[in-house]
Design an enzyme around this catalytic site. Structure first.
Site, short mmCIF file in Angstrom:
data_model
loop_
_atom_site.label_atom_id
_atom_site.label_comp_id
_atom_site.label_asym_id
_atom_site.label_seq_id
_atom_site.Cartn_x
_atom_site.Cartn_y
_atom_site.Cartn_z
N GLN A 63 -2.22 1.60 8.17
CA GLN A 63 -2.41 0.48 7.24
C GLN A 63 -1.19 -0.45 7.28
OE1 GLN A 63 -3.02 3.48 3.97
NE2 GLN A 63 -4.77 2.19 3.46
N VAL A 115 1.58 -3.04 8.89
CA VAL A 115 1.47 -4.18 9.81
C VAL A 115 2.77 -4.38 10.59
CG1 VAL A 115 -0.25 -5.32 8.34
CG2 VAL A 115 2.19 -5.84 8.01
N HIS A 126 -4.88 -3.14 9.47
CA HIS A 126 -4.65 -4.39 8.74
C HIS A 126 -3.96 -5.46 9.58
CE1 HIS A 126 -4.89 -1.88 4.78
NE2 HIS A 126 -6.07 -2.12 5.31
N GLY A 163 1.96 9.11 3.93
CA GLY A 163 2.58 8.00 3.21
C GLY A 163 1.62 6.95 2.71
N SER A 164 0.44 7.36 2.28
CA SER A 164 -0.49 6.40 1.68
C SER A 164 -1.06 6.97 0.40
CB SER A 164 -1.63 6.07 2.65
OG SER A 164 -2.57 5.22 2.01
N GLY A 203 3.94 11.18 -4.89
CA GLY A 203 3.06 10.65 -5.92
C GLY A 203 1.60 10.92 -5.60
#
Ligand SMILES: [Zn+2]
Length: 270
Positions: free
Chosen positions: A100, A102, A118, A217-218, A245
């Site tokens: 995701q 860029v 993306h 990491g998403s 998170g």
């Protein structure tokens, strides 16, 4: 909390991985993340496609901020998270890497099989004639046309954007397409803009050939990434995620590692 050893076990049990990476993969390269640990915006959400195309002032403001923000983006280098994923690929463990991000850092690290979901911030696309051109070239033109802005500094934001307020954006000059005079836009998918269908189909097809999915990491808060977790779960493929998170797919996960990407993936370094 799951350990990084359990991640190693996951990959040993599922040798063909569909890997999806997000902003957390690049934070240690100095590219900040848009969202906090709860998946909420840390700052004002980025510009939408509709605003960029329909509002000249907003567009000038975008480019003025991007002029400053791109400087950090272009100097960013891959970190150990990127290098670990190269190592996994070289051992034949990565069916497909979908990012995701860029920033092009997976390719800079040496990953071969990457889908830039993306798009790429180092490429410019004309909305009139679809011509692609170099962001480096446009960066030089923007700096020449806007010397007052070029010397400004600002807090860096993700996607080559920067926080830059209280500046008269009306005076900012943006070149048009050399070929057709059309609007130039970074060749990245903005909010409010769909991911090109062929790109999504290529990624979806890769899930079929994978044993499992690895999210790196998403938070998967955006549907464009979340849909792959839904598809993998629907196909009965287990999903592991490394993310600081919560993620939108927490209920779908077989394994969750709440750690920094570079740390968690270090088990894969050769
Ligand atoms: Zn054009």
């Amino acid at each position: 909390m799951a350990s990084t050893e359990s991640l190693l076990g996951f990959v040993e049990r599922h040798p063909r991985l569909f890997v999806l990476t997000g902003a957390g993969c690049s934070t240690e390269s100095g590219i900040p993340d848009y969202r906090d640990a709860d998946g909420e915006w840390k700052r004002r959400p980025p510009i939408t496609y509709q605003l960029f195309v329909g509002n000249e002032r907003a567009r000038k403001r975008y480019w003025a901020r991007s002029l400053v923000g791109f400087r950090r983006m272009r100097h960013a280098r891959p970190n150990d998270a990127h290098h670990s994923l190269v190592s996994l690929e070289q051992r034949g463990r990565v069916v497909q890497l979908v990012t995701q991000n860029v920033d092009g850092l997976h390719q800079a690290a040496g990953s071969q099989n990457v889908i830039d979901l993306h798009g790429r911030i180092d490429t410019i696309r004309c909305l009139g004639c679809d011509r692609r051109s170099s962001r480096e070239q446009l960066q030089r033109e923007l700096e020449e046309l806007n010397p007052g802005f070029a010397s400004l500094d600002a807090v860096e934001a993700p996607d080559g954007d920067a926080d830059l307020d209280d500046v008269a954006f009306e005076t900012f000059e943006v070149p048009a397409c050399e070929a057709c005079g059309g609007l130039l836009k970074p060749d990245v998918v903005f909010f409010g803009e769909g991911v090109p269908g062929a790109r999504v189909q290529r990624a979806m097809a890769a899930i079929e050939h994978a044993d499992a999915m690895l999210v790196v990491g998403s938070s998967l808060m955006v549907y464009s990434g979340y849909r792959f977790a839904v598809a993998a779960a629907g196909a009965g493929k287990p999903i592991a995620a490394v993310n600081l998170g919560r993620t939108r797919a927490d209920d779908l996960l077989t394994l969750k590692i709440s750690d920094r990407c570079a740390t968690a993936l270090s088990v894969f370094m050769m």
